[in-house]
Scaffold this motif. Structure first.
Motif, PDB file in Angstrom:
ATOM      1  N   VAL A  43      12.451  10.073   0.723  1.00  0.00           N
ATOM      2  CA  VAL A  43      13.473  11.106   0.832  1.00  0.00           C
ATOM      3  C   VAL A  43      14.489  10.595   1.834  1.00  0.00           C
ATOM      4  CG1 VAL A  43      14.007  13.483   1.482  1.00  0.00           C
ATOM      5  CG2 VAL A  43      11.832  12.970   0.375  1.00  0.00           C
ATOM      6  N   VAL A  44      15.721  10.445   1.371  1.00  0.00           N
ATOM      7  CA  VAL A  44      16.796   9.983   2.248  1.00  0.00           C
ATOM      8  C   VAL A  44      17.840  11.080   2.303  1.00  0.00           C
ATOM      9  CG1 VAL A  44      18.499   8.196   2.699  1.00  0.00           C
ATOM     10  CG2 VAL A  44      16.384   7.611   1.495  1.00  0.00           C
ATOM     11  N   LEU A  45      17.991  11.660   3.483  1.00  0.00           N
ATOM     12  CA  LEU A  45      19.001  12.698   3.689  1.00  0.00           C
ATOM     13  C   LEU A  45      20.259  12.010   4.189  1.00  0.00           C
ATOM     14  CD1 LEU A  45      19.652  15.725   3.742  1.00  0.00           C
ATOM     15  CD2 LEU A  45      18.774  15.779   6.077  1.00  0.00           C
ATOM     16  N   LEU A  46      21.327  12.143   3.413  1.00  0.00           N
ATOM     17  CA  LEU A  46      22.554  11.393   3.693  1.00  0.00           C
ATOM     18  C   LEU A  46      23.556  12.212   4.493  1.00  0.00           C
ATOM     19  CD1 LEU A  46      22.917   9.861   0.132  1.00  0.00           C
ATOM     20  CD2 LEU A  46      22.336   8.605   2.221  1.00  0.00           C
ATOM     21  N   GLN A  47      24.323  11.515   5.290  1.00  0.00           N
ATOM     22  CA  GLN A  47      25.449  12.163   5.979  1.00  0.00           C
ATOM     23  C   GLN A  47      26.433  12.666   4.923  1.00  0.00           C
ATOM     24  OE1 GLN A  47      25.472  12.574   9.185  1.00  0.00           O
ATOM     25  NE2 GLN A  47      24.308  10.904  10.121  1.00  0.00           N
ATOM     26  N   LYS A  48      27.313  13.581   5.341  1.00  0.00           N
ATOM     27  CA  LYS A  48      28.324  14.071   4.398  1.00  0.00           C
ATOM     28  C   LYS A  48      29.279  12.935   4.022  1.00  0.00           C
ATOM     29  CE  LYS A  48      28.420  18.728   6.224  1.00  0.00           C
ATOM     30  NZ  LYS A  48      29.158  19.694   7.011  1.00  0.00           N
ATOM     31  N   SER A 101      27.105   3.625  -4.199  1.00  0.00           N
ATOM     32  CA  SER A 101      27.230   2.429  -3.360  1.00  0.00           C
ATOM     33  C   SER A 101      26.031   2.300  -2.415  1.00  0.00           C
ATOM     34  CB  SER A 101      28.545   2.513  -2.564  1.00  0.00           C
ATOM     35  OG  SER A 101      28.484   1.698  -1.421  1.00  0.00           O
ATOM     36  N   PHE A 102      25.643   3.414  -1.827  1.00  0.00           N
ATOM     37  CA  PHE A 102      24.488   3.420  -0.924  1.00  0.00           C
ATOM     38  C   PHE A 102      23.229   2.995  -1.680  1.00  0.00           C
ATOM     39  CE2 PHE A 102      20.801   5.420   0.964  1.00  0.00           C
ATOM     40  CZ  PHE A 102      20.937   5.115   2.311  1.00  0.00           C
ATOM     41  N   ALA A 103      23.024   3.583  -2.863  1.00  0.00           N
ATOM     42  CA  ALA A 103      21.822   3.284  -3.651  1.00  0.00           C
ATOM     43  C   ALA A 103      21.808   1.822  -4.094  1.00  0.00           C
ATOM     44  CB  ALA A 103      21.748   4.215  -4.860  1.00  0.00           C
ATOM     45  N   ALA A 104      22.994   1.299  -4.423  1.00  0.00           N
ATOM     46  CA  ALA A 104      23.071  -0.110  -4.842  1.00  0.00           C
ATOM     47  C   ALA A 104      22.683  -1.030  -3.689  1.00  0.00           C
ATOM     48  CB  ALA A 104      24.482  -0.422  -5.326  1.00  0.00           C
ATOM     49  N   ALA A 105      23.105  -0.670  -2.469  1.00  0.00           N
ATOM     50  CA  ALA A 105      22.757  -1.477  -1.296  1.00  0.00           C
ATOM     51  C   ALA A 105      21.249  -1.447  -1.052  1.00  0.00           C
ATOM     52  CB  ALA A 105      23.503  -0.960  -0.066  1.00  0.00           C
ATOM     53  N   CYS A 106      20.628  -0.289  -1.246  1.00  0.00           N
ATOM     54  CA  CYS A 106      19.167  -0.180  -1.088  1.00  0.00           C
ATOM     55  C   CYS A 106      18.457  -1.012  -2.155  1.00  0.00           C
ATOM     56  CB  CYS A 106      18.717   1.276  -1.181  1.00  0.00           C
ATOM     57  SG  CYS A 106      19.294   2.289   0.182  1.00  0.00           S
ATOM     58  N   ALA A 107      19.002  -0.999  -3.376  1.00  0.00           N
ATOM     59  CA  ALA A 107      18.364  -1.736  -4.483  1.00  0.00           C
ATOM     60  C   ALA A 107      18.366  -3.236  -4.222  1.00  0.00           C
ATOM     61  CB  ALA A 107      19.075  -1.413  -5.792  1.00  0.00           C
ATOM     62  N   LYS A 108      19.375  -3.695  -3.462  1.00  0.00           N
ATOM     63  CA  LYS A 108      19.474  -5.130  -3.161  1.00  0.00           C
ATOM     64  C   LYS A 108      18.804  -5.483  -1.840  1.00  0.00           C
ATOM     65  CE  LYS A 108      23.993  -5.121  -3.941  1.00  0.00           C
ATOM     66  NZ  LYS A 108      25.382  -5.481  -3.933  1.00  0.00           N
ATOM     67  N   SER A 109      18.216  -4.472  -1.190  1.00  0.00           N
ATOM     68  CA  SER A 109      17.689  -4.666   0.156  1.00  0.00           C
ATOM     69  C   SER A 109      16.555  -5.675   0.193  1.00  0.00           C
ATOM     70  CB  SER A 109      17.184  -3.318   0.676  1.00  0.00           C
ATOM     71  OG  SER A 109      16.490  -3.483   1.878  1.00  0.00           O
ATOM     72  N   ILE A 118      15.697   1.172   3.118  1.00  0.00           N
ATOM     73  CA  ILE A 118      17.120   1.222   3.458  1.00  0.00           C
ATOM     74  C   ILE A 118      17.515   0.035   4.334  1.00  0.00           C
ATOM     75  CG2 ILE A 118      18.880   2.644   4.580  1.00  0.00           C
ATOM     76  CD1 ILE A 118      16.719   4.959   4.086  1.00  0.00           C
ATOM     77  N   PRO A 119      18.554  -0.708   3.949  1.00  0.00           N
ATOM     78  CA  PRO A 119      18.989  -1.822   4.785  1.00  0.00           C
ATOM     79  C   PRO A 119      19.523  -1.325   6.128  1.00  0.00           C
ATOM     80  CG  PRO A 119      20.370  -1.638   2.808  1.00  0.00           C
ATOM     81  CD  PRO A 119      19.343  -0.557   2.732  1.00  0.00           C
ATOM     82  N   ALA A 120      19.313  -2.100   7.174  1.00  0.00           N
ATOM     83  CA  ALA A 120      19.666  -1.680   8.539  1.00  0.00           C
ATOM     84  C   ALA A 120      21.140  -1.304   8.655  1.00  0.00           C
ATOM     85  CB  ALA A 120      19.307  -2.784   9.529  1.00  0.00           C
ATOM     86  N   ASP A 121      22.016  -2.025   7.955  1.00  0.00           N
ATOM     87  CA  ASP A 121      23.448  -1.755   8.120  1.00  0.00           C
ATOM     88  C   ASP A 121      23.905  -0.471   7.404  1.00  0.00           C
ATOM     89  OD1 ASP A 121      23.130  -2.841   5.581  1.00  0.00           O
ATOM     90  OD2 ASP A 121      25.093  -3.810   5.596  1.00  0.00           O
ATOM     91  N   ARG A 122      23.020   0.172   6.634  1.00  0.00           N
ATOM     92  CA  ARG A 122      23.396   1.444   5.992  1.00  0.00           C
ATOM     93  C   ARG A 122      22.741   2.646   6.672  1.00  0.00           C
ATOM     94  NH1 ARG A 122      26.691  -0.100   1.327  1.00  0.00           N
ATOM     95  NH2 ARG A 122      27.012   2.125   1.208  1.00  0.00           N
ATOM     96  N   LEU A 123      21.959   2.399   7.717  1.00  0.00           N
ATOM     97  CA  LEU A 123      21.242   3.501   8.369  1.00  0.00           C
ATOM     98  C   LEU A 123      22.193   4.509   9.020  1.00  0.00           C
ATOM     99  CD1 LEU A 123      18.133   1.719   9.906  1.00  0.00           C
ATOM    100  CD2 LEU A 123      18.133   3.496   8.141  1.00  0.00           C
ATOM    101  N   LYS A 124      23.408   4.072   9.367  1.00  0.00           N
ATOM    102  CA  LYS A 124      24.368   5.012   9.978  1.00  0.00           C
ATOM    103  C   LYS A 124      24.811   6.091   8.989  1.00  0.00           C
ATOM    104  CE  LYS A 124      28.297   1.855   9.213  1.00  0.00           C
ATOM    105  NZ  LYS A 124      27.516   0.791   8.551  1.00  0.00           N
ATOM    106  N   GLU A 125      24.565   5.872   7.705  1.00  0.00           N
ATOM    107  CA  GLU A 125      24.927   6.876   6.688  1.00  0.00           C
ATOM    108  C   GLU A 125      23.806   7.876   6.439  1.00  0.00           C
ATOM    109  OE1 GLU A 125      26.977   4.748   3.228  1.00  0.00           O
ATOM    110  OE2 GLU A 125      26.499   3.111   4.594  1.00  0.00           O
ATOM    111  N   VAL A 126      22.726   7.734   7.201  1.00  0.00           N
ATOM    112  CA  VAL A 126      21.516   8.516   6.959  1.00  0.00           C
ATOM    113  C   VAL A 126      21.279   9.505   8.107  1.00  0.00           C
ATOM    114  CG1 VAL A 126      19.002   8.302   6.769  1.00  0.00           C
ATOM    115  CG2 VAL A 126      20.486   6.666   5.596  1.00  0.00           C
TER     116      VAL A 126
END
Ligand SMILES: [Cu+2]
Length: 173
Positions: A94-99, A105-113, A120-128
């Motif tokens: 369960v990933v609760l995202l910022q507004k 784009s976020f999901a694609a980054a996780c898929a390539k993680s 979740i890749p470290a560089d996308r954690l600020k969106e969480v």
């Protein structure tokens, strides 16, 4: 009268959900009727802690699509993976995202993680706002966090290809 309106809105939402499900899964009457009979949201609690229990199985669905808490509450999300397939093939989180996060784009980054099990890749954690770890069949994950400011936030499962089916709205009232 008010209750009637609420029931009307719920019916419309349920019908919309059914149409979406049919479009995605190529119409399966059995699963559609299961969906429409489900309770899609949690009861809003008044205590200091809101405990939200979510289930997801090998069918790639969260049992709830609307989560509600009150501002100021501590939120505990408990995710049960009710399936049997391991996290490497049917992981759920369960990933609760910022507004305002671009979800595809976020999901694609996780898929390539490179992180284990497409976490979740470290560089996308600020969106969480908060997230559970990725789990497989039979496992349970739990997180606790302070409710963010009032508003609506999307939540998804970030396993590759899951977010289109596994998503919902988290509202802070
Ligand atoms: Cu998933």
């Amino acid at each position: 009268m008010k209750l009637k309106n609420i029931i009307g809105v719920i019916t419309v939402l349920t019908l919309m959900t059914d149409c979406n499900e049919k479009a995605k899964s190529g119409h399966d009457p059995l699963s559609s009727s299961e969906i429409s009979s489900q309770d899609k949201g949690n009861e809003l609690s008044n205590g200091p802690i809101a405990i939200l229990t979510l289930k997801a199985g090998d069918d790639m669905k969260f049992d709830l699509s609307e989560l509600k808490v009150r501002e100021g509450q501590t939120v505990r999300i408990i995710l049960h993976h009710t399936g049997t397939i391991p996290a490497s093939a049917m992981g759920h989180n369960v990933v609760l995202l910022q507004k305002g996060v671009d979800i595809p784009s976020f999901a694609a980054a996780c898929a390539k993680s490179d992180a284990p099990d497409f976490d979740i890749p470290a560089d996308r954690l600020k969106e969480v706002v908060a997230h559970t770890k990725m789990i497989g069949g039979g496992e349970t994950a739990e997180i606790e966090f302070k409710a963010p400011p009032k508003g609506s936030y999307a939540f998804i499962c970030s396993f590759p290809g899951h977010y289109a089916m596994m998503n919902g709205m988290f509202t802070v009232e």
